[in-house]
Design a protein around this motif. Structure first.
Motif, short mmCIF file in Angstrom:
data_model
loop_
_atom_site.label_atom_id
_atom_site.label_comp_id
_atom_site.label_asym_id
_atom_site.label_seq_id
_atom_site.Cartn_x
_atom_site.Cartn_y
_atom_site.Cartn_z
N TYR A 176 11.06 10.72 2.44
CA TYR A 176 11.09 9.59 3.39
C TYR A 176 10.06 9.72 4.51
CZ TYR A 176 15.72 9.33 1.21
OH TYR A 176 16.76 9.30 0.32
N ALA A 177 9.10 10.63 4.40
CA ALA A 177 8.16 10.88 5.50
C ALA A 177 7.21 9.71 5.75
CB ALA A 177 7.35 12.14 5.22
N SER A 178 7.03 8.82 4.78
CA SER A 178 6.17 7.64 4.99
C SER A 178 6.96 6.34 4.82
CB SER A 178 4.99 7.67 4.00
OG SER A 178 5.46 7.63 2.66
N GLU A 179 8.28 6.44 4.90
CA GLU A 179 9.12 5.26 4.72
C GLU A 179 9.15 4.42 6.00
OE1 GLU A 179 13.21 4.76 2.48
OE2 GLU A 179 13.55 5.48 4.53
N THR A 180 8.74 3.18 5.90
CA THR A 180 8.80 2.24 7.01
C THR A 180 10.00 1.32 6.82
OG1 THR A 180 7.32 0.71 5.85
CG2 THR A 180 6.30 2.31 7.34
N LEU A 181 10.22 0.42 7.78
CA LEU A 181 11.38 -0.47 7.70
C LEU A 181 11.35 -1.33 6.46
CD1 LEU A 181 11.95 -1.69 11.38
CD2 LEU A 181 13.40 -0.19 10.01
N ASN A 182 10.18 -1.80 6.08
CA ASN A 182 10.06 -2.62 4.88
C ASN A 182 10.54 -1.87 3.64
OD1 ASN A 182 9.39 -5.30 4.89
ND2 ASN A 182 7.21 -4.97 5.11
N LEU A 183 10.10 -0.63 3.50
CA LEU A 183 10.48 0.16 2.34
C LEU A 183 11.96 0.53 2.38
CD1 LEU A 183 7.28 0.55 2.36
CD2 LEU A 183 7.75 2.62 1.08
N TYR A 184 12.49 0.79 3.59
CA TYR A 184 13.91 1.12 3.70
C TYR A 184 14.77 -0.08 3.31
CZ TYR A 184 18.30 2.78 5.67
OH TYR A 184 19.61 3.16 5.83
N ALA A 185 14.39 -1.26 3.80
CA ALA A 185 15.15 -2.47 3.45
C ALA A 185 15.08 -2.72 1.95
CB ALA A 185 14.60 -3.67 4.21
N TYR A 186 13.94 -2.50 1.35
CA TYR A 186 13.79 -2.68 -0.10
C TYR A 186 14.68 -1.70 -0.86
CZ TYR A 186 11.62 -2.79 -4.72
OH TYR A 186 11.41 -2.88 -6.08
N ALA A 187 14.69 -0.45 -0.42
CA ALA A 187 15.52 0.56 -1.10
C ALA A 187 17.00 0.23 -0.99
CB ALA A 187 15.24 1.94 -0.50
N VAL A 188 17.44 -0.18 0.20
CA VAL A 188 18.85 -0.51 0.39
C VAL A 188 19.24 -1.72 -0.45
CG1 VAL A 188 20.56 -1.33 2.07
CG2 VAL A 188 18.97 0.50 2.69
N GLY A 189 18.36 -2.72 -0.51
CA GLY A 189 18.69 -3.94 -1.23
C GLY A 189 18.56 -3.84 -2.73
N PHE A 190 17.50 -3.19 -3.21
CA PHE A 190 17.20 -3.24 -4.64
C PHE A 190 17.37 -1.90 -5.37
CE2 PHE A 190 14.89 -6.77 -2.73
CZ PHE A 190 15.32 -7.81 -3.52
N SER A 191 17.64 -0.83 -4.62
CA SER A 191 17.99 0.43 -5.27
C SER A 191 19.48 0.74 -5.10
CB SER A 191 17.16 1.58 -4.68
OG SER A 191 15.79 1.41 -4.97
N ILE A 229 0.83 -1.20 0.00
CA ILE A 229 0.00 0.00 0.00
C ILE A 229 0.87 1.26 0.00
CG2 ILE A 229 -1.60 1.38 1.37
CD1 ILE A 229 -3.07 -0.81 0.07
N ILE A 230 1.83 1.32 0.92
CA ILE A 230 2.67 2.51 1.04
C ILE A 230 3.58 2.65 -0.18
CG2 ILE A 230 4.39 3.68 2.46
CD1 ILE A 230 3.31 2.19 4.88
N TYR A 231 4.11 1.54 -0.66
CA TYR A 231 5.03 1.61 -1.79
C TYR A 231 4.34 2.15 -3.04
CZ TYR A 231 8.35 0.15 -5.38
OH TYR A 231 9.22 0.14 -6.44
N VAL A 232 3.11 1.69 -3.29
CA VAL A 232 2.39 2.13 -4.49
C VAL A 232 1.93 3.57 -4.36
CG1 VAL A 232 0.34 1.74 -5.92
CG2 VAL A 232 1.67 -0.21 -5.10
N ILE A 233 1.43 3.96 -3.19
CA ILE A 233 0.85 5.30 -3.03
C ILE A 233 1.93 6.38 -2.93
CG2 ILE A 233 -0.57 6.79 -1.57
CD1 ILE A 233 -2.22 4.38 -0.80
#
Length: 270
Positions: A219-234, A208-212
């Motif tokens: 980074y105001a709506s970045e949660t741990l899941n999104l941060y881990a994704y960014a570090v790993g795949f960006s 939900i957060i990633y798409v919206i």
């Protein structure tokens, strides 16, 4: 199937491996964890947002879910129809829900701002204002998952014995007194299960957060899941991303064990 990804992720968390690295991952010990816990402000902010999103979202959903369950536990015309309508948000795909809410919350063409502007003459940056965007995500999550709490609570209400209520009515107890002293205490084990499932799920919210918002703005709506994704795949730092996920796993397990213990304690008290 479950053990290998966990063990391998834990192993990578002690390395500085990236997909472009040549050879085997290089062992660096606790360096990733030390950096996360002492020098990574973005990680600490993402952790705080994750906890805030979970606590507020699940708390609101619990109150609304119990309230709706009490309403739908009574007989009234069209009860089955309205109950089905409320449950539809649970079966919709998260990406579809996210796209719909993107249009609803859009600052220029969203229906919510249109109504606010027509009624009060104000426009809110639901997805553009750093101080509001996380609460917008809580709103979407609450809309989607409040029926889950309602459904579990309804099942618990249908299993409650009627004798205590008959005795309370004879003694002249009001509806509010029966709710606080009979319904709520007897529902506590059921509510603990619902809160446990929703808390674990809210902690892991990603789609939900990633798409919206993609974690934005800034980074105001970045949660741990999104941060881990960014570090790993960006940024392609798989070792550091694995360390984030290892700490994330400990957080989810800790919350799960806490609710299991609370449920056992509640069951023993009853």
């Amino acid at each position: 199937m479950m053990a290998f990804p966990i063990v391998y992720t834990l192993y990578l968390s002690f390395t500085n491996w990236t997909p472009t690295s040549l050879g085997s991952p290089k062992w660096i010990g606790l360096a990733n964890y030390i950096k996360l816990l002492t020098a990574d402000e973005r990680f600490m902010n993402a952790l705080g947002r994750t906890l805030l999103f979970t606590i507020v979202g699940v708390g609101v959903q619990c109150v609304l879910g119990v309230g709706l369950a009490l309403i739908f536990n009574r007989e009234f015309a069209g009860r089955g129809f309205f109950r089905t309508i409320f449950l539809m948000s649970m079966v919709a795909t998260p990406v579809a829900i996210a796209l719909v809410w993107m249009m609803i919350l859009d600052i220029n063409s969203g229906i919510l701002n249109y109504l606010l502007n027509a009624v009060a003459g104000i426009t809110v940056g639901w997805l553009n204002d750093r101080s509001i965007v996380l609460w917008s995500m809580v709103l979407v999550d609450t809309w989607q998952w409040t029926p889950f709490i309602m459904l579990i609570t309804l099942a618990g209400l249908s299993a409650l014995p009627v004798e205590p209520y008959e005795s309370a009515q004879i003694d002249g107890a009001s509806s509010a007194q029966m709710f606080w002293h009979l319904t709520l205490p007897m529902l506590r084990p059921v509510l603990m299960v619902a809160l446990m499932f929703r808390s674990i799920d809210a902690l892991k919210t990603f789609d939900i957060i990633y798409v919206i918002t993609g974690g934005g703005p800034a980074y105001a709506s970045e949660t741990l899941n999104l941060y881990a994704y960014a570090v790993g795949f960006s940024y392609f730092n798989m070792g550091y991303a694995s360390a984030i996920l290892a700490l994330y796993f400990i957080l989810v397990m800790g919350v799960s064990l806490m609710f299991i213990r609370l449920r056992r304690t509640t069951a023993e008290m009853m």
